[in-house]
Scaffold this motif. Structure first.
Motif, PDB file in Angstrom:
ATOM      1  N   THR A 217     -12.899  15.901  -1.152  1.00 45.24           N
ATOM      2  CA  THR A 217     -12.151  14.747  -0.664  1.00 45.24           C
ATOM      3  C   THR A 217     -12.611  13.475  -1.378  1.00 45.24           C
ATOM      4  O   THR A 217     -11.800  12.617  -1.721  1.00 45.24           O
ATOM      5  N   ALA A 218     -13.921  13.382  -1.619  1.00 42.02           N
ATOM      6  CA  ALA A 218     -14.444  12.220  -2.354  1.00 42.02           C
ATOM      7  C   ALA A 218     -13.837  12.167  -3.748  1.00 42.02           C
ATOM      8  O   ALA A 218     -13.466  11.101  -4.244  1.00 42.02           O
ATOM      9  N   ARG A 219     -13.705  13.335  -4.353  1.00 41.76           N
ATOM     10  CA  ARG A 219     -13.093  13.363  -5.678  1.00 41.76           C
ATOM     11  C   ARG A 219     -11.625  12.960  -5.598  1.00 41.76           C
ATOM     12  O   ARG A 219     -11.116  12.229  -6.447  1.00 41.76           O
ATOM     13  N   GLY A 220     -10.949  13.399  -4.519  1.00 39.16           N
ATOM     14  CA  GLY A 220      -9.558  12.977  -4.299  1.00 39.16           C
ATOM     15  C   GLY A 220      -9.459  11.468  -4.124  1.00 39.16           C
ATOM     16  O   GLY A 220      -8.515  10.832  -4.601  1.00 39.16           O
ATOM     17  N   MET A 221     -10.447  10.901  -3.449  1.00 39.94           N
ATOM     18  CA  MET A 221     -10.476   9.441  -3.279  1.00 39.94           C
ATOM     19  C   MET A 221     -10.595   8.772  -4.648  1.00 39.94           C
ATOM     20  O   MET A 221      -9.946   7.760  -4.916  1.00 39.94           O
ATOM     21  N   ALA A 222     -11.449   9.339  -5.485  1.00 44.49           N
ATOM     22  CA  ALA A 222     -11.627   8.771  -6.823  1.00 44.49           C
ATOM     23  C   ALA A 222     -10.299   8.800  -7.567  1.00 44.49           C
ATOM     24  O   ALA A 222      -9.887   7.804  -8.183  1.00 44.49           O
ATOM     25  N   ALA A 223      -9.596   9.942  -7.474  1.00 48.44           N
ATOM     26  CA  ALA A 223      -8.313  10.062  -8.167  1.00 48.44           C
ATOM     27  C   ALA A 223      -7.298   9.074  -7.602  1.00 48.44           C
ATOM     28  O   ALA A 223      -6.557   8.427  -8.342  1.00 48.44           O
ATOM     29  N   ALA A 224      -7.319   8.949  -6.273  1.00 51.21           N
ATOM     30  CA  ALA A 224      -6.343   8.064  -5.637  1.00 51.21           C
ATOM     31  C   ALA A 224      -6.612   6.595  -5.970  1.00 51.21           C
ATOM     32  O   ALA A 224      -5.720   5.768  -5.895  1.00 51.21           O
ATOM     33  N   MET A 225      -7.853   6.278  -6.318  1.00 51.49           N
ATOM     34  CA  MET A 225      -8.208   4.876  -6.571  1.00 51.49           C
ATOM     35  C   MET A 225      -8.165   4.519  -8.057  1.00 51.49           C
ATOM     36  O   MET A 225      -8.308   3.349  -8.399  1.00 51.49           O
ATOM     37  N   THR A 226      -7.976   5.531  -8.916  1.00 49.50           N
ATOM     38  CA  THR A 226      -8.068   5.255 -10.349  1.00 49.50           C
ATOM     39  C   THR A 226      -6.846   4.502 -10.856  1.00 49.50           C
ATOM     40  O   THR A 226      -5.720   4.851 -10.513  1.00 49.50           O
ATOM     41  N   GLY A 227      -7.082   3.507 -11.676  1.00 47.17           N
ATOM     42  CA  GLY A 227      -6.010   2.797 -12.373  1.00 47.17           C
ATOM     43  C   GLY A 227      -5.006   2.141 -11.449  1.00 47.17           C
ATOM     44  O   GLY A 227      -3.822   2.059 -11.760  1.00 47.17           O
ATOM     45  N   ARG A 228      -5.434   1.679 -10.323  1.00 50.94           N
ATOM     46  CA  ARG A 228      -4.483   1.138  -9.351  1.00 50.94           C
ATOM     47  C   ARG A 228      -4.433  -0.364  -9.377  1.00 50.94           C
ATOM     48  O   ARG A 228      -5.412  -1.023  -9.685  1.00 50.94           O
ATOM     49  N   GLU A 229      -3.300  -0.843  -8.980  1.00 48.30           N
ATOM     50  CA  GLU A 229      -3.168  -2.275  -8.830  1.00 48.30           C
ATOM     51  C   GLU A 229      -3.778  -2.697  -7.484  1.00 48.30           C
ATOM     52  O   GLU A 229      -4.527  -3.649  -7.404  1.00 48.30           O
ATOM     53  N   VAL A 230      -3.453  -1.968  -6.430  1.00 52.83           N
ATOM     54  CA  VAL A 230      -3.955  -2.285  -5.087  1.00 52.83           C
ATOM     55  C   VAL A 230      -5.123  -1.351  -4.800  1.00 52.83           C
ATOM     56  O   VAL A 230      -4.941  -0.145  -4.665  1.00 52.83           O
ATOM     57  N   ARG A 231      -6.329  -1.899  -4.719  1.00 56.38           N
ATOM     58  CA  ARG A 231      -7.507  -1.042  -4.540  1.00 56.38           C
ATOM     59  C   ARG A 231      -7.761  -0.805  -3.054  1.00 56.38           C
ATOM     60  O   ARG A 231      -8.831  -1.072  -2.534  1.00 56.38           O
ATOM     61  N   LYS A 232      -6.755  -0.323  -2.395  1.00 60.80           N
ATOM     62  CA  LYS A 232      -6.837  -0.155  -0.949  1.00 60.80           C
ATOM     63  C   LYS A 232      -5.852   0.921  -0.555  1.00 60.80           C
ATOM     64  O   LYS A 232      -4.753   0.974  -1.096  1.00 60.80           O
ATOM     65  N   LEU A 233      -6.262   1.767   0.390  1.00 57.35           N
ATOM     66  CA  LEU A 233      -5.374   2.801   0.917  1.00 57.35           C
ATOM     67  C   LEU A 233      -5.094   2.487   2.376  1.00 57.35           C
ATOM     68  O   LEU A 233      -5.957   1.949   3.064  1.00 57.35           O
ATOM     69  N   PRO A 234      -3.893   2.809   2.872  1.00 55.95           N
ATOM     70  CA  PRO A 234      -3.549   2.407   4.246  1.00 55.95           C
ATOM     71  C   PRO A 234      -4.056   3.377   5.311  1.00 55.95           C
ATOM     72  O   PRO A 234      -3.776   3.198   6.491  1.00 55.95           O
ATOM     73  N   THR A 235      -4.826   4.365   4.880  1.00 57.51           N
ATOM     74  CA  THR A 235      -5.097   5.535   5.722  1.00 57.51           C
ATOM     75  C   THR A 235      -5.638   5.198   7.113  1.00 57.51           C
ATOM     76  O   THR A 235      -5.244   5.798   8.099  1.00 57.51           O
ATOM     77  N   LEU A 236      -6.597   4.281   7.190  1.00 65.05           N
ATOM     78  CA  LEU A 236      -7.243   4.007   8.488  1.00 65.05           C
ATOM     79  C   LEU A 236      -6.811   2.658   9.051  1.00 65.05           C
ATOM     80  O   LEU A 236      -7.568   2.021   9.788  1.00 65.05           O
TER      81      LEU A 236
END
Lengths: 191, 432, 309
Positions: free
Chosen positions: C22-41
C-alpha cells in the motif's frame, strides 16, 4: 471495474456467455477504429486504464491503434481506490497500480478505459483522481460493457456492447491477462 | 451475654465437633453440645480454623485515607477470615514514633473488627539512614514487636546489623523488604524474557536474593531474628533453605499473588498486575509453592496494598505497585496449595495463623480451638466458590488482580474475641 | 491485526506485506502530481498526541495524514493540559469527546498506547512508546530495504547499538524476522536485554566479525547518558568498538546498505562520511516514512471500524 468478476453464492441461474473470445477482439478493434476516427488519428491522446481490468484493455487498445495507424499512443494505469466514495462503508482495500505516461496529462485528451460501466461511481472517482494529476484538455470514456443502472450523470464515448441487466444480475469480465480467458458472462438474477 | 454454638464444623479439617463460645473464650467442645441460650451457627461441612493472622497489611491510615482506612481495611480483613493484621509502617506520617503506632493501634481498637497490630519503621522516615526509636515503640501501648521499612529495603548493611542487634532487647524482629536498590533503579517488572519483550525495566531476582543472603548471614552472626517479607524467587527459597539449615532464626513469608500469578500478565500493561516485588516466572511460582509446603517459607502474608483508581488507571510506569489481598488470600491458598494436596488444613492454620501470630508475638491469636482458649476463629466453606468482583470488595480501592476469577473457599464466619465479625459470609450488623 | 497498530509483533506476514504494498501504491499515486493530496480521509480526524519531543516522527505523521486530507490536531506535551499533570486517561477521554478517529501517540512510558486503547473508540497508532516499540519505524525500514534490495526474505541484517533501550530494535526484530530476514544483534553485553536469548536472532559482541556477512547494517542511536550509568566506559571506547566508521564500512560486502533511524550522533555511533556515503539510505528512510504512515492511516481508518487484513 464497476462489478468485480466471479459468481456469487445463491445464483439461481447458470452464467451465460455474452461475449466470446472472438467477440471481444472484434469489439476492441471497433473501439480502436472509433477512437481514431473521433480523435483524428489519436493525436495528443493518452489511454488510462482503471485497475484491474481496465489496464489490459487500455494496453490492447493502444496496441490495436498502433497496428492500424502506426502511431504510438501513450497508455497507463490510474488507480481510483483512494478516491472511492465507499471506503467508509466497505473498508480499506489493496491499492491498484498507478502508472501515468511520462509526459503526463496536461493539455492532452485522456481516454479512461474500464471493463464495465454500471453506477458511474468508479468513473466519478477516476475523474477526481485525474484532475489531481493535472489538467487534461478533454476526457473521454471507453468501456467494454455498459450494463445500465447509472447513479450519476455519466455516459461512455465508446461502448463495446450494451447489455441490459437486472440489478440482481452480475456481469463478469474475464481477460487473458488476469483470468486466462477472454469472455464476458452474465449470471444471477431472479429465477 | 449469650454465646454462640458452632455446630458440626470439622476442626482444622479433622474430627467434627461442636464448639461453644462464651465471653470471648471457648467453653465447650465435643459432639452434640446443647445450645442452651447460645445462638447456633450451622457449620456442617465447614472447616474451623484459628483466626487468620496477616503479618503484612497496608492500611494506608494516616495519610492515604482515600485508598484505605484502618476501619475499611478491618472490614476487608474480617471478611477474609482474619482476626489480626499487622499494619505496615509506610503511612504518612511514617509509623516511626510511639505516637503514630499508638494512633494506628487505637484506630484499630475503635473499628473493633480485627486486632490491628502496628509495625514500626526501622529507620526514621523510612529513609534508611538513622534508626527510629524502636524501644519507645516497643514500650508503647501498641507493644510493637515487628519493625520494617517495607516499601524500602534497609540496604545499608551496617544499619541492618545494628537494627537486628538492637531489637533483641525487647524480642523484636526486623522484617526486611529484600531489594538491593541500586539493582532496581527504575525497575518495573521481573527481569527476564517478558520484560525484554515489553521494554519495561527489569527487577532482577538477584536484587532480592543478594539481600536475603546478606541478612541471613548478619542474623546468624549477631544471633537475631530476621523475617523476610514477600519472598518471590526460586533462588530466595534456596537461600532460605540454606539459612535454616544453619539453625539461624530466619523466617519468611510469601504472598498469595506470588503463588499464582506470573510476569506474563504484564503483557496487558494493566498496572493492576504491578507489584513489588514483581510477579515472577512459572518456575518461581512452583518453587514458592514447594517452599511453602515444606515450611522453608513459614507464612502466607497478604501484602494487601490498596491504591486509588488514579494510581492504577494510568501508564504502567506511573502506577504505584501493590494489590488488594485480604479478601482473596485464603481462597488463593486453597486454590494453589490445599486443592492440589500440597498443604492440609493444619498446614493452612500453621502458615496463616499459628506461625504469623508467634512471629508477631500475638499470644491471643494463632491458637487451635481448645476449651479455655481464646475464641478467635475462622469458619470456611471449602466447597463454595465465588467470583471476584472488584466493586463488591470492602474498602474504597479496586486493585485486585483476580477480577472475574472464580475462587474456592468462602469465609462464612469470623469470631474476634468470641464475637462474630462475619456471619453468613457478611459483616455482622454491629460490625458494619 | 485489529484496528490499532501497537506492536510490530501484531503484524503477520500478509498484513505487513499489505502495508508495504500500500505504501508503494501511495508512492505511485503521489508521483508527478499537481495536487499533492488525496481525498481518502476527508472528514476524518487524526490526533497526534506527543508526550515526547520528536519533531521528525510528528512531522512525518502530520504530513501523512494531511496528504490523505485528514484533519490533523496536534497535542504536544509542552504548552497543553498534558504538561499540567492531566492524566493519560483524562486526556484520552477528551480526545474521545472530540471524536478522534485515530490517535497517534508518542510516550516515554512503555505500553502507554495499549492503555489508550482501553479509553478510546478510535484507532491507536504507536509512534514510539518508551523502550518498547516503534512499529512504523520498522515498517519504513522494511520498506526501504525492500525497495533497495528487492526483497526481505533471507537478507542478513545487523542491528547495532543500544538494543536494551531501543524501541526501534524491538520492532525491527519482530518485523524483519516475520519477513524471513536473518537478524544479528550487535552490542556490548550491557546493552542487550537479559531475555534476548528468547528472541529469534543471533547475538554478537564483535562488529568487525559481523560486517562482512550482512546485507544491511542498521545503526542505533546511543545516548551519552548511558555512559554515566556504567553501560560502557566512555564514548570513545564505545565508538571504537561499535561505531561505524569508513574503515569498518569497507568490510561490508558489495551491495550492503547502511541505515539509521535518526537522529544521528555523528562521530559517536556513525561517522559523517558513512552517513553521507552511497551506501547510506538514511535520506530514503525519511521520505519512505511518510508513505508508510499514509498506508497505515489509510488501512486503519477506512471503513467504519477500520482494520488491517
Amino acid at each position: 471495474m464497476a462489478e468485480p468478476a466471479h459468481d456469487q453464492a445463491g445464483d439461481t441461474r447458470p452464467a451465460r456467455q455474452i461475449l466470446s473470445d472472438s467477440d471481444i477482439s472484434r469489439v476492441i478493434d471497433r473501439i480502436a477504429h472509433q477512437i481514431l476516427e473521433k480523435t483524428r488519428g489519436a493525436a495528443e491522446t493518452v489511454l488510462l486504464g482503471i485497475p484491474t481490468r481496465g489496464v489490459p484493455l487500455a494496453s490492447r487498445l493502444a496496441e490495436r491503434i498502433a497496428a492500424f495507424e502506426g502511431a504510438t499512443i501513450p497508455h497507463g494505469a490510474l488507480d481510483v481506490t483512494l478516491y472511492r466514495d465507499d471506503l467508509r462503508i466497505r473498508g480499506a482495500r489493496a491499492l491498484g497500480p498507478t502508472d501515468v505516461p511520462a509526459d503526463g496529462v496536461d493539455g492532452r485528451r485522456v481516454i479512461l478505459v474500464d471493463d464495465v460501466l454500471y453506477s458511474g461511481r468508479t468513473v466519478r472517482a477516476a475523474l477526481n483522481a485525474l484532475y489531481d494529476l493535472g489538467r487534461p484538455s478533454q476526457v473521454q470514456l471507453a468501456v467494454l460493457v455498459d450494463r445500465g443502472h447509472r447513479q450519476l450523470p455519466i455516459r461512455a464515448d465508446y461502448v463495446g456492447k450494451n447489455i441490459p441487466t437486472a440489478a440482481s444480475e452480475n456481469v463478469s469480465v474475464h481477460l487473458k491477462e488476469h483470468d486466462g480467458t477472454d469472455e464476458v458472462l452474465l449470471s444471477g438474477g431472479a429465477a | 451475654m449469650t454465646g454462640w454454638l458452632i455446630k458440626g464444623a470439622s476442626i482444622l479439617g479433622r474430627e467434627r465437633a461442636d464448639v461453644l463460645v462464651e465471653s470471648g473464650r471457648i467453653t465447650g467442645m465435643g459432639a452434640d453440645l446443647a445450645a442452651g441460650d447460645a445462638t447456633v451457627v450451622d457449620a456442617d461441612g465447614q472447616i474451623l480454623l484459628p483466626g487468620l493472622v496477616d503479618l503484612h497489611t497496608h492500611l494506608r491510615e494516616p495519610g492515604r485515607e482515600d485508598a484505605e482506612t484502618v476501619a475499611s481495611g478491618s472490614r476487608a480483613a474480617a471478611l477474609g477470615g482474619f482476626t489480626a493484621v499487622c499494619a505496615m509502617a509506610n503511612t504518612d506520617p511514617v509509623a516511626d514514633t510511639a505516637g503514630v503506632v499508638e494512633q494506628v493501634w487505637s484506630l484499630g481498637r475503635d473499628a473493633g473488627l480485627v486486632d490491628v497490630q502496628p509495625i514500626g519503621a526501622v529507620t526514621v522516615g523510612l529513609a534508611g539512614s538513622q534508626l527510629a526509636e524502636l524501644g519507645a515503640m516497643a514500650a508503647s501501648a501498641a507493644k510493637v514487636r515487628i519493625f520494617s521499612d517495607d516499601g524500602h529495603c534497609v540496604s545499608d548493611p551496617r544499619l541492618m546489623r545494628r537494627a537486628l542487634e538492637y531489637v533483641k532487647a525487647f524480642d523484636g524482629v526486623i522484617a526486611q523488604h529484600a531489594e538491593e536498590p541500586s539493582l532496581t533503579a527504575g525497575a518495573q517488572m521481573h527481569e527476564g524474557a517478558v520484560s525484554a519483550r515489553l521494554g519495561l525495566a527489569g527487577w532482577p531476582a538477584v536484587a532480592e536474593e543478594a539481600i536475603i543472603a546478606r541478612d541471613a548471614l548478619l542474623a546468624g552472626h549477631v544471633g537475631s531474628r530476621l523475617h523476610v517479607c514477600h519472598v518471590s524467587t526460586a533462588g530466595s527459597v534456596e537461600i532460605l533453605r540454606w539459612a535454616k539449615s544453619k539453625g539461624w532464626r530466619v523466617t519468611a513469608e510469601v504472598c498469595p499473588h506470588h503463588l499464582l500469578l506470573t510476569d506474563e500478565l504484564a503483557g496487558s500493561y494493566d498496572p493492576v498486575y504491578k507489584v513489588n516485588p514483581p510477579l515472577r516466572t512459572a518456575d518461581d511460582v512452583a518453587a514458592l509453592r514447594q517452599g511453602l509446603a515444606e515450611g522453608i517459607i513459614d507464612v502466607v502474608a497478604t501484602d494487601h496494598a490498596p491504591h486509588t483508581l488514579e494510581d492504577k488507571e494510568c501508564e504502567w510506569s506511573a502506577a504505584r505497585p501493590g494489590m488488594l489481598g485480604l479478601q482473596t488470600a485464603l481462597p488463593i491458598v486453597i486454590h494453589t496449595m490445599v486443592e492440589p494436596g500440597a498443604l492440609d488444613w493444619d498446614g493452612v492454620a500453621e502458615r496463616m495463623s499459628r506461625t504469623p501470630a508467634r512471629i508477631a508475638g500475638l499470644t491471643e491469636h494463632g491458637r487451635d480451638p481448645a476449651v479455655g482458649g481464646p475464641a478467635n476463629l475462622t469458619l470456611v466453606d471449602p466447597a463454595a466458590r465465588w467470583t471476584v468482583v472488584p466493586s463488591e470488595l470492602a474498602g474504597p480501592s479496586r486493585n485486585t488482580p483476580y477480577s472475574g476469577m472464580t475462587l474456592p473457599g468462602v469465609v462464612t464466619a469470623t469470631f474476634l474475641h468470641g464475637r462474630p465479625t462475619v456471619l453468613g459470609g457478611k459483616l455482622t450488623e454491629s460490625a458494619s | 491485526m485489529n484496528r490499532h497498530l501497537l506492536s510490530a509483533a501484531d503484524l503477520d506476514r500478509d498484513t505487513a506485506t499489505l502495508i508495504l504494498d500500500t505504501a508503494r501504491g501511495m508512492a505511485a499515486a503521489m508521483t508527478g502530481r499537481e495536487v499533492r493530496k488525496l481525498p481518502t480521509l476527508r472528514g476524518r480526524t487524526v490526533v497526534n498526541l506527543f508526550y515526547e519531543d520528536s519533531t521528525r516522527t510528528r512531522v512525518s505523521f502530520e504530513a501523512a495524514a494531511k496528504r490523505l486530507s485528514a484533519d490533523v490536531v496536534t497535542f504536544s506535551a509542552k504548552g497543553s493540559s498534558v504538561s499540567k499533570g492531566e492524566s493519560l486517561k483524562d486526556t484520552a477521554l477528551t480526545l474521545q469527546a472530540m471524536g478522534a478517529d485515530a490517535v497517534v501517540v508518542r510516550h516515554s512510558a512503555s505500553g502507554a498506547p495499549h492503555r489508550l486503547t482501553e479509553w478510546l473508540d478510535g484507532s491507536v497508532v504507536n509512534a514510539g512508546d518508551g523502550t518498547h516499540e516503534h512499529p512504523t519505524q520498522a515498517l519504513l525500514d522494511a520498506y526501504t530495504i525492500r525497495e533497495r534490495m528487492g526483497r526481505l526474505e533471507g537478507l542478513r541484517v545487523a542491528i547495532v547499538g543500544d538494543v536494551l533501550h531501543s524501541r526501534v530494535a524491538r520492532s525491527n526484530v519482530h518485523l524483519l524476522t516475520t519477513f524471513g530476514a536473518d537478524v544479528t544483534l550487535v552490542a556490548p553485553p550491557t546493552l542487550l536485554p537479559v531475555g534476548v536469548t528468547d528472541w529469534p536472532v543471533d547475538v554478537s559482541y564483535d562488529l568487525d566479525g559481523v560486517l562482512p556477512k550482512v546485507d544491511v547494517v542498521m545503526m542505533l542511536r546511543v545516548q551519552r547518558e548511558r555512559m554515566n550509568d556504567s553501560f560502557f566506559p566512555s564514548a570513545r571506547e564505545y565508538s571504537r568498538r561499535y561505531g561505524l566508521d569508513t574503515a569498518r564500512m569497507a568490510r561490508l560486502p558489495g551491495e550492503a546498505i547502511v541505515m539509521h533511524p535518526g537522529p544521528m550522533i555523528r562521530g559517536m555511533e556513525i561517522a559523517a562520511e558513512v552517513a553521507d556515503s552511497a551506501r547510506s539510505v538514511i535520506v530514503d528512510q525519511v521520505a519512505n516514512g511518510v508513505l508508510v504512515r499514509m498506508a497505515v492511516l489509510y488501512l486503519l481508518l477506512s471503513g467504519e471500524k477500520g482494520s488491517m487484513a
